[in-house]
Design a protein around this motif. Structure first.
Motif, PDB file in Angstrom:
ATOM      1  N   LEU A  24       0.823  -1.214   0.000  1.00 39.04           N
ATOM      2  CA  LEU A  24       0.000   0.000   0.000  1.00 39.04           C
ATOM      3  C   LEU A  24       0.857   1.265   0.000  1.00 39.04           C
ATOM      4  CD1 LEU A  24      -2.839  -0.986   2.506  1.00 39.04           C
ATOM      5  CD2 LEU A  24      -2.891  -1.024   0.008  1.00 39.04           C
ATOM      6  N   THR A  25       1.939   1.271   0.798  1.00 37.45           N
ATOM      7  CA  THR A  25       2.791   2.460   0.830  1.00 37.45           C
ATOM      8  C   THR A  25       3.564   2.634  -0.480  1.00 37.45           C
ATOM      9  OG1 THR A  25       4.467   1.138   1.983  1.00 37.45           O
ATOM     10  CG2 THR A  25       3.036   2.528   3.319  1.00 37.45           C
ATOM     11  N   LEU A  26       3.940   1.523  -1.114  1.00 34.49           N
ATOM     12  CA  LEU A  26       4.587   1.624  -2.423  1.00 34.49           C
ATOM     13  C   LEU A  26       3.622   2.206  -3.450  1.00 34.49           C
ATOM     14  CD1 LEU A  26       6.934   1.056  -4.377  1.00 34.49           C
ATOM     15  CD2 LEU A  26       6.031  -1.266  -4.655  1.00 34.49           C
ATOM     16  N   ALA A  27       2.379   1.734  -3.432  1.00 36.69           N
ATOM     17  CA  ALA A  27       1.374   2.252  -4.360  1.00 36.69           C
ATOM     18  C   ALA A  27       1.093   3.732  -4.104  1.00 36.69           C
ATOM     19  CB  ALA A  27       0.086   1.439  -4.236  1.00 36.69           C
ATOM     20  N   SER A  28       1.033   4.131  -2.830  1.00 35.92           N
ATOM     21  CA  SER A  28       0.758   5.539  -2.513  1.00 35.92           C
ATOM     22  C   SER A  28       1.915   6.438  -2.931  1.00 35.92           C
ATOM     23  CB  SER A  28       0.489   5.686  -1.011  1.00 35.92           C
ATOM     24  OG  SER A  28       1.651   5.372  -0.260  1.00 35.92           O
ATOM     25  N   PHE A  29       3.157   5.985  -2.731  1.00 31.79           N
ATOM     26  CA  PHE A  29       4.317   6.788  -3.096  1.00 31.79           C
ATOM     27  C   PHE A  29       4.409   6.980  -4.607  1.00 31.79           C
ATOM     28  CE2 PHE A  29       9.080   6.977  -3.741  1.00 31.79           C
ATOM     29  CZ  PHE A  29       9.194   8.291  -3.355  1.00 31.79           C
ATOM     30  N   VAL A  30       4.224   5.901  -5.366  1.00 30.41           N
ATOM     31  CA  VAL A  30       4.273   6.003  -6.827  1.00 30.41           C
ATOM     32  C   VAL A  30       3.109   6.842  -7.340  1.00 30.41           C
ATOM     33  CG1 VAL A  30       4.205   4.692  -8.986  1.00 30.41           C
ATOM     34  CG2 VAL A  30       5.489   3.802  -7.041  1.00 30.41           C
ATOM     35  N   THR A  31       1.934   6.688  -6.735  1.00 30.61           N
ATOM     36  CA  THR A  31       0.773   7.483  -7.144  1.00 30.61           C
ATOM     37  C   THR A  31       1.008   8.967  -6.902  1.00 30.61           C
ATOM     38  OG1 THR A  31      -0.715   5.637  -6.640  1.00 30.61           O
ATOM     39  CG2 THR A  31      -1.700   7.816  -6.829  1.00 30.61           C
ATOM     40  N   ALA A  32       1.610   9.310  -5.772  1.00 28.50           N
ATOM     41  CA  ALA A  32       1.903  10.713  -5.481  1.00 28.50           C
ATOM     42  C   ALA A  32       2.873  11.302  -6.501  1.00 28.50           C
ATOM     43  CB  ALA A  32       2.467  10.849  -4.069  1.00 28.50           C
ATOM     44  N   ILE A  33       3.842  10.505  -6.935  1.00 25.09           N
ATOM     45  CA  ILE A  33       4.782  10.979  -7.954  1.00 25.09           C
ATOM     46  C   ILE A  33       4.054  11.253  -9.268  1.00 25.09           C
ATOM     47  CG2 ILE A  33       6.780  10.324  -9.358  1.00 25.09           C
ATOM     48  CD1 ILE A  33       7.855   8.780  -6.997  1.00 25.09           C
ATOM     49  N   THR A  34       3.159  10.349  -9.672  1.00 26.39           N
ATOM     50  CA  THR A  34       2.427  10.541 -10.927  1.00 26.39           C
ATOM     51  C   THR A  34       1.487  11.745 -10.848  1.00 26.39           C
ATOM     52  OG1 THR A  34       0.722   8.968 -10.203  1.00 26.39           O
ATOM     53  CG2 THR A  34       2.541   8.099 -11.513  1.00 26.39           C
ATOM     54  N   ILE A  35       0.862  11.960  -9.687  1.00 26.44           N
ATOM     55  CA  ILE A  35      -0.012  13.123  -9.525  1.00 26.44           C
ATOM     56  C   ILE A  35       0.798  14.409  -9.638  1.00 26.44           C
ATOM     57  CG2 ILE A  35      -1.477  14.366  -7.895  1.00 26.44           C
ATOM     58  CD1 ILE A  35      -2.878  12.017  -9.133  1.00 26.44           C
ATOM     59  N   LEU A  36       1.976  14.423  -9.021  1.00 26.08           N
ATOM     60  CA  LEU A  36       2.836  15.605  -9.096  1.00 26.08           C
ATOM     61  C   LEU A  36       3.255  15.877 -10.540  1.00 26.08           C
ATOM     62  CD1 LEU A  36       4.502  17.812  -7.667  1.00 26.08           C
ATOM     63  CD2 LEU A  36       6.345  16.134  -7.441  1.00 26.08           C
ATOM     64  N   ILE A  37       3.659  14.843 -11.260  1.00 30.07           N
ATOM     65  CA  ILE A  37       4.072  15.012 -12.655  1.00 30.07           C
ATOM     66  C   ILE A  37       2.895  15.450 -13.509  1.00 30.07           C
ATOM     67  CG2 ILE A  37       4.908  13.768 -14.693  1.00 30.07           C
ATOM     68  CD1 ILE A  37       6.648  12.113 -12.840  1.00 30.07           C
ATOM     69  N   SER A  38       1.712  14.898 -13.247  1.00 32.88           N
ATOM     70  CA  SER A  38       0.526  15.303 -13.995  1.00 32.88           C
ATOM     71  C   SER A  38       0.178  16.764 -13.745  1.00 32.88           C
ATOM     72  CB  SER A  38      -0.655  14.412 -13.609  1.00 32.88           C
ATOM     73  OG  SER A  38      -1.811  14.734 -14.343  1.00 32.88           O
ATOM     74  N   THR A  39       0.384  17.238 -12.520  1.00 35.96           N
ATOM     75  CA  THR A  39       0.117  18.642 -12.194  1.00 35.96           C
ATOM     76  C   THR A  39       1.102  19.570 -12.897  1.00 35.96           C
ATOM     77  OG1 THR A  39      -0.660  17.925 -10.010  1.00 35.96           O
ATOM     78  CG2 THR A  39      -0.216  20.257 -10.295  1.00 35.96           C
ATOM     79  N   MET A  40       2.323  19.118 -13.088  1.00 35.53           N
ATOM     80  CA  MET A  40       3.362  19.955 -13.682  1.00 35.53           C
ATOM     81  C   MET A  40       3.210  20.102 -15.193  1.00 35.53           C
ATOM     82  SD  MET A  40       6.623  18.432 -11.554  1.00 35.53           S
ATOM     83  CE  MET A  40       7.798  19.330 -12.561  1.00 35.53           C
ATOM     84  N   ASN A  41       2.459  19.206 -15.850  1.00 35.10           N
ATOM     85  CA  ASN A  41       2.384  19.198 -17.306  1.00 35.10           C
ATOM     86  C   ASN A  41       0.988  19.571 -17.789  1.00 35.10           C
ATOM     87  OD1 ASN A  41       5.081  17.797 -18.438  1.00 35.10           O
ATOM     88  ND2 ASN A  41       4.530  16.836 -16.485  1.00 35.10           N
ATOM     89  N   ASN A  42       0.919  19.980 -19.054  1.00 32.32           N
ATOM     90  CA  ASN A  42      -0.330  20.471 -19.631  1.00 32.32           C
ATOM     91  C   ASN A  42      -0.955  19.514 -20.626  1.00 32.32           C
ATOM     92  OD1 ASN A  42      -0.231  22.992 -18.248  1.00 32.32           O
ATOM     93  ND2 ASN A  42       1.291  23.723 -19.717  1.00 32.32           N
ATOM     94  N   SER A  43      -0.382  18.349 -20.827  1.00 40.92           N
ATOM     95  CA  SER A  43      -0.958  17.360 -21.739  1.00 40.92           C
ATOM     96  C   SER A  43      -0.587  15.967 -21.246  1.00 40.92           C
ATOM     97  CB  SER A  43      -0.472  17.565 -23.176  1.00 40.92           C
ATOM     98  OG  SER A  43       0.915  17.299 -23.282  1.00 40.92           O
TER      99      SER A  43
END
Length: 230
Positions: A77-96
């Protein structure tokens, strides 16, 4: 990967993200909602695998190391949450979606290299490898599912793994906080939609939820309910 990088960057690409920001919804709720949806989706396969392994062990041998089960599940669960947080951050930084997936590719390759190095390591594993996130998740789950089932107690590995779990949770919270703060920057919310941060703030003030007076609430709701109950 596809779902996580698409949640915010995809909305920016479709031109719908500015509409969400103009509603009286806190930025933290937007990030948290997207995070929870992606986290649940990403943690389901690992959860099914862990439960299947221990159900098989219970059926085959008649007993289960409960501590090993809980610890391995928390690591998943913590591995999934950490990777998910990284993807959310990257998604926030980009416009497409395409730019978000391209930005996430180096991170994915790093995870892949770590996984392969953990699999190929046949010698004794140093204790610090059970502390750092990602390394600790791969080594910890592997150790628990093999030696942790045979050795009666693996208390010496439990403390480093708990430290890794706490560190992963703190990093997840930090990444989500950074993503939330990015939504207050015009660079990350209006680059592709032509809407300024000033317009969004004005819309938020205009569409704030109205405050309901206490006397109105009592007259229109509480008093009729009391009367009906009598």
């Amino acid at each position: 990967m596809t779902t996580g990088t698409n949640v915010i960057a995809g909305e920016k690409e479709n031109g719908t993200f500015a509409g969400i920001l103009m509603t009286p919804v806190k930025r933290s709720y937007i990030i948290t909602g997207n995070f929870l949806g992606c986290f649940i989706a990403s943690s389901i396969p690992g959860t099914i695998a862990i439960f299947a392994f221990y159900f098989y062990q219970l059926f085959e041998y008649g007993n289960v190391n409960f501590l090993a089960f809980i610890l391995s599940w928390i690591l998943v669960l913590t591995l999934a949450s950490f990777v998910t947080a990284i993807t959310i951050l990257i998604s926030t930084m980009n416009n497409s979606t395409l730019s978000a997936q391209t930005a996430f590719l180096p991170v994915f390759l790093i995870f892949l290299v770590i996984a392969i190095s953990c699999i190929q390591n046949v010698g004794p594993t140093e204790i610090y490898n059970y502390v750092f996130p990602i390394y600790a998740h791969f080594y910890g789950i592997g150790y628990i599912l093999t030696e942790g089932q045979i050795v009666a107690g693996f208390v010496d590995m439990t403390l480093p793994l708990l430290a890794s779990i706490i560190l992963s949770i703190l990093l997840t919270v930090l990444l989500l906080y950074i993503a939330t703060r990015m939504l207050f920057s015009e660079r990350f919310i209006s680059a592709s939609e032509g809407i300024t941060l000033k317009q969004i703030k004005a819309s938020n003030k205009k569409h704030r939820f109205p405050r309901i007076p206490v006397d109105y609430l009592f007259d229109q709701l509480i008093f009729p309910l009391i009367t009906l109950s009598i």
